[in-house]
Motif scaffolding. Structure first.
Motif, PDB file in Angstrom:
ATOM      1  N   ALA A  17       0.835  -1.207   0.000  1.00 23.36           N
ATOM      2  CA  ALA A  17       0.000   0.000   0.000  1.00 23.36           C
ATOM      3  C   ALA A  17       0.868   1.255   0.000  1.00 23.36           C
ATOM      4  CB  ALA A  17      -0.943  -0.007   1.197  1.00 23.36           C
ATOM      5  N   GLY A  18       1.929   1.250   0.781  1.00 22.03           N
ATOM      6  CA  GLY A  18       2.851   2.383   0.790  1.00 22.03           C
ATOM      7  C   GLY A  18       3.473   2.611  -0.569  1.00 22.03           C
ATOM      8  N   ASP A  19       3.850   1.520  -1.234  1.00 24.68           N
ATOM      9  CA  ASP A  19       4.414   1.613  -2.585  1.00 24.68           C
ATOM     10  C   ASP A  19       3.372   2.159  -3.565  1.00 24.68           C
ATOM     11  OD1 ASP A  19       6.546   1.014  -4.578  1.00 24.68           O
ATOM     12  OD2 ASP A  19       5.019  -0.391  -5.319  1.00 24.68           O
ATOM     13  N   PHE A  20       2.142   1.669  -3.465  1.00 26.14           N
ATOM     14  CA  PHE A  20       1.062   2.160  -4.336  1.00 26.14           C
ATOM     15  C   PHE A  20       0.839   3.658  -4.131  1.00 26.14           C
ATOM     16  CE2 PHE A  20      -1.817  -1.551  -5.851  1.00 26.14           C
ATOM     17  CZ  PHE A  20      -0.710  -2.285  -6.252  1.00 26.14           C
ATOM     18  N   LEU A  21       0.907   4.106  -2.882  1.00 28.32           N
ATOM     19  CA  LEU A  21       0.731   5.535  -2.602  1.00 28.32           C
ATOM     20  C   LEU A  21       1.858   6.349  -3.233  1.00 28.32           C
ATOM     21  CD1 LEU A  21      -0.394   5.429   1.139  1.00 28.32           C
ATOM     22  CD2 LEU A  21      -1.756   6.278  -0.789  1.00 28.32           C
ATOM     23  N   GLU A  22       3.086   5.892  -3.056  1.00 28.93           N
ATOM     24  CA  GLU A  22       4.249   6.603  -3.607  1.00 28.93           C
ATOM     25  C   GLU A  22       4.212   6.668  -5.128  1.00 28.93           C
ATOM     26  OE1 GLU A  22       7.876   4.899  -2.164  1.00 28.93           O
ATOM     27  OE2 GLU A  22       7.309   5.211  -0.069  1.00 28.93           O
ATOM     28  N   ARG A  23       3.734   5.608  -5.763  1.00 26.39           N
ATOM     29  CA  ARG A  23       3.713   5.536  -7.225  1.00 26.39           C
ATOM     30  C   ARG A  23       2.445   6.153  -7.821  1.00 26.39           C
ATOM     31  NH1 ARG A  23       4.689  -0.553  -8.300  1.00 26.39           N
ATOM     32  NH2 ARG A  23       4.270   0.108 -10.417  1.00 26.39           N
ATOM     33  N   ALA A  26      -2.522   4.373  -5.855  1.00 27.25           N
ATOM     34  CA  ALA A  26      -3.590   4.500  -4.860  1.00 27.25           C
ATOM     35  C   ALA A  26      -3.528   5.883  -4.237  1.00 27.25           C
ATOM     36  CB  ALA A  26      -3.436   3.438  -3.767  1.00 27.25           C
ATOM     37  N   THR A  27      -4.665   6.316  -3.731  1.00 24.91           N
ATOM     38  CA  THR A  27      -4.730   7.576  -2.987  1.00 24.91           C
ATOM     39  C   THR A  27      -5.116   7.262  -1.542  1.00 24.91           C
ATOM     40  OG1 THR A  27      -7.089   7.943  -3.389  1.00 24.91           O
ATOM     41  CG2 THR A  27      -5.538   8.768  -5.066  1.00 24.91           C
ATOM     42  N   ARG A  28      -4.984   8.239  -0.698  1.00 26.77           N
ATOM     43  CA  ARG A  28      -5.410   8.046   0.705  1.00 26.77           C
ATOM     44  C   ARG A  28      -6.903   7.726   0.762  1.00 26.77           C
ATOM     45  NH1 ARG A  28      -2.666   8.308   4.685  1.00 26.77           N
ATOM     46  NH2 ARG A  28      -4.156   9.217   6.117  1.00 26.77           N
ATOM     47  N   ASP A  29      -7.680   8.315  -0.136  1.00 28.25           N
ATOM     48  CA  ASP A  29      -9.118   8.018  -0.177  1.00 28.25           C
ATOM     49  C   ASP A  29      -9.374   6.557  -0.530  1.00 28.25           C
ATOM     50  OD1 ASP A  29      -9.800  10.604   0.541  1.00 28.25           O
ATOM     51  OD2 ASP A  29     -10.196  11.244  -1.522  1.00 28.25           O
ATOM     52  N   ASP A  30      -8.561   6.000  -1.411  1.00 30.48           N
ATOM     53  CA  ASP A  30      -8.715   4.590  -1.775  1.00 30.48           C
ATOM     54  C   ASP A  30      -8.511   3.679  -0.568  1.00 30.48           C
ATOM     55  OD1 ASP A  30      -9.132   5.073  -4.541  1.00 30.48           O
ATOM     56  OD2 ASP A  30      -6.963   5.108  -4.909  1.00 30.48           O
ATOM     57  N   LEU A  31      -7.636   4.097   0.336  1.00 26.01           N
ATOM     58  CA  LEU A  31      -7.294   3.266   1.488  1.00 26.01           C
ATOM     59  C   LEU A  31      -8.100   3.615   2.745  1.00 26.01           C
ATOM     60  CD1 LEU A  31      -3.429   3.172   0.988  1.00 26.01           C
ATOM     61  CD2 LEU A  31      -5.137   1.535   0.190  1.00 26.01           C
ATOM     62  N   GLU A  32      -8.985   4.579   2.631  1.00 20.33           N
ATOM     63  CA  GLU A  32      -9.773   5.020   3.785  1.00 20.33           C
ATOM     64  C   GLU A  32     -10.582   3.898   4.442  1.00 20.33           C
ATOM     65  OE1 GLU A  32     -10.877   7.260   6.857  1.00 20.33           O
ATOM     66  OE2 GLU A  32      -9.325   7.713   5.384  1.00 20.33           O
ATOM     67  N   PRO A  33     -11.202   2.978   3.683  1.00 23.69           N
ATOM     68  CA  PRO A  33     -11.932   1.886   4.354  1.00 23.69           C
ATOM     69  C   PRO A  33     -11.023   1.072   5.280  1.00 23.69           C
ATOM     70  CG  PRO A  33     -12.562   1.995   2.061  1.00 23.69           C
ATOM     71  CD  PRO A  33     -11.392   2.951   2.234  1.00 23.69           C
ATOM     72  N   SER A  94      -0.088   2.437  16.339  1.00 24.95           N
ATOM     73  CA  SER A  94      -0.044   3.333  15.182  1.00 24.95           C
ATOM     74  C   SER A  94      -0.015   2.564  13.873  1.00 24.95           C
ATOM     75  CB  SER A  94       1.161   4.246  15.280  1.00 24.95           C
ATOM     76  OG  SER A  94       2.343   3.484  15.207  1.00 24.95           O
ATOM     77  N   ASP A  95      -0.556   3.173  12.859  1.00 28.22           N
ATOM     78  CA  ASP A  95      -0.642   2.587  11.535  1.00 28.22           C
ATOM     79  C   ASP A  95       0.417   3.234  10.653  1.00 28.22           C
ATOM     80  OD1 ASP A  95      -1.286   1.786   9.002  1.00 28.22           O
ATOM     81  OD2 ASP A  95      -3.397   2.349   9.136  1.00 28.22           O
ATOM     82  N   PRO A  96       1.369   2.451  10.118  1.00 31.64           N
ATOM     83  CA  PRO A  96       2.448   3.021   9.326  1.00 31.64           C
ATOM     84  C   PRO A  96       1.968   3.736   8.068  1.00 31.64           C
ATOM     85  CG  PRO A  96       2.659   0.623   9.476  1.00 31.64           C
ATOM     86  CD  PRO A  96       1.477   1.018  10.278  1.00 31.64           C
ATOM     87  N   LEU A  97       0.801   3.407   7.549  1.00 33.91           N
ATOM     88  CA  LEU A  97       0.317   4.078   6.348  1.00 33.91           C
ATOM     89  C   LEU A  97      -0.178   5.466   6.617  1.00 33.91           C
ATOM     90  CD1 LEU A  97      -1.579   1.304   4.414  1.00 33.91           C
ATOM     91  CD2 LEU A  97       0.632   2.290   3.924  1.00 33.91           C
ATOM     92  N   ARG A  98      -0.519   5.795   7.830  1.00 32.90           N
ATOM     93  CA  ARG A  98      -1.024   7.125   8.169  1.00 32.90           C
ATOM     94  C   ARG A  98       0.050   8.188   7.976  1.00 32.90           C
ATOM     95  NH1 ARG A  98      -6.314   7.454   9.230  1.00 32.90           N
ATOM     96  NH2 ARG A  98      -7.144   5.696  10.324  1.00 32.90           N
ATOM     97  N   SER A  99       1.319   7.787   8.022  1.00 37.08           N
ATOM     98  CA  SER A  99       2.402   8.763   7.890  1.00 37.08           C
ATOM     99  C   SER A  99       2.702   9.108   6.439  1.00 37.08           C
ATOM    100  CB  SER A  99       3.653   8.241   8.571  1.00 37.08           C
ATOM    101  OG  SER A  99       4.101   7.052   7.937  1.00 37.08           O
ATOM    102  N   HIS A 100       2.161   8.350   5.478  1.00 37.10           N
ATOM    103  CA  HIS A 100       2.433   8.621   4.057  1.00 37.10           C
ATOM    104  C   HIS A 100       1.583   9.754   3.572  1.00 37.10           C
ATOM    105  CE1 HIS A 100       4.244   4.570   4.145  1.00 37.10           C
ATOM    106  NE2 HIS A 100       5.061   5.171   3.293  1.00 37.10           N
TER     107      HIS A 100
END
Length: 100
Positions: A17-23, A26-33, A94-100
């Protein structure tokens, strides 16, 4: 799948997910659920069922993002009902994806 294996898979999906965000796949909205669940891979005290729901939700969100990025149909991806899930869960580690 045992809880420790599920947590390992959860950790790997968070990395993807972090890689998808960087590339920009995916967006933060996509991962909101997934974020609404408040179950990160380091939530070791959370029960196996909570981690299973988090893994299923995150993997579904990632599958939708990957299909969209490839120009493929997303409506046939199973588990999309999880993406509309609204659940109240106790906050955990803490969730590591929240920092991206």
């Amino acid at each position: 799948m045992r809880k420790n294996e599920l947590i390992h898979l959860h950790t790997l999906l968070v990395e993807i997910a972090g890689d998808f965000l960087e590339r920009g796949i995916a967006t933060r909205d996509d991962l909101e659920p997934y974020h609404r669940l408040n179950i990160g891979p380091m939530a070791l005290r959370s029960c196996r069922d909570d981690h299973e729901l988090a893994v299923r939700t995150l993997s579904t969100a990632l599958a939708v993002c990957a299909a969209r990025d490839l120009g493929r149909e997303t409506s046939t991806i199973p588990g999309q009902h999880l993406l509309g899930l609204v659940t109240e869960v106790e906050p955990t580690d803490s969730d590591p994806l929240r920092s991206h």
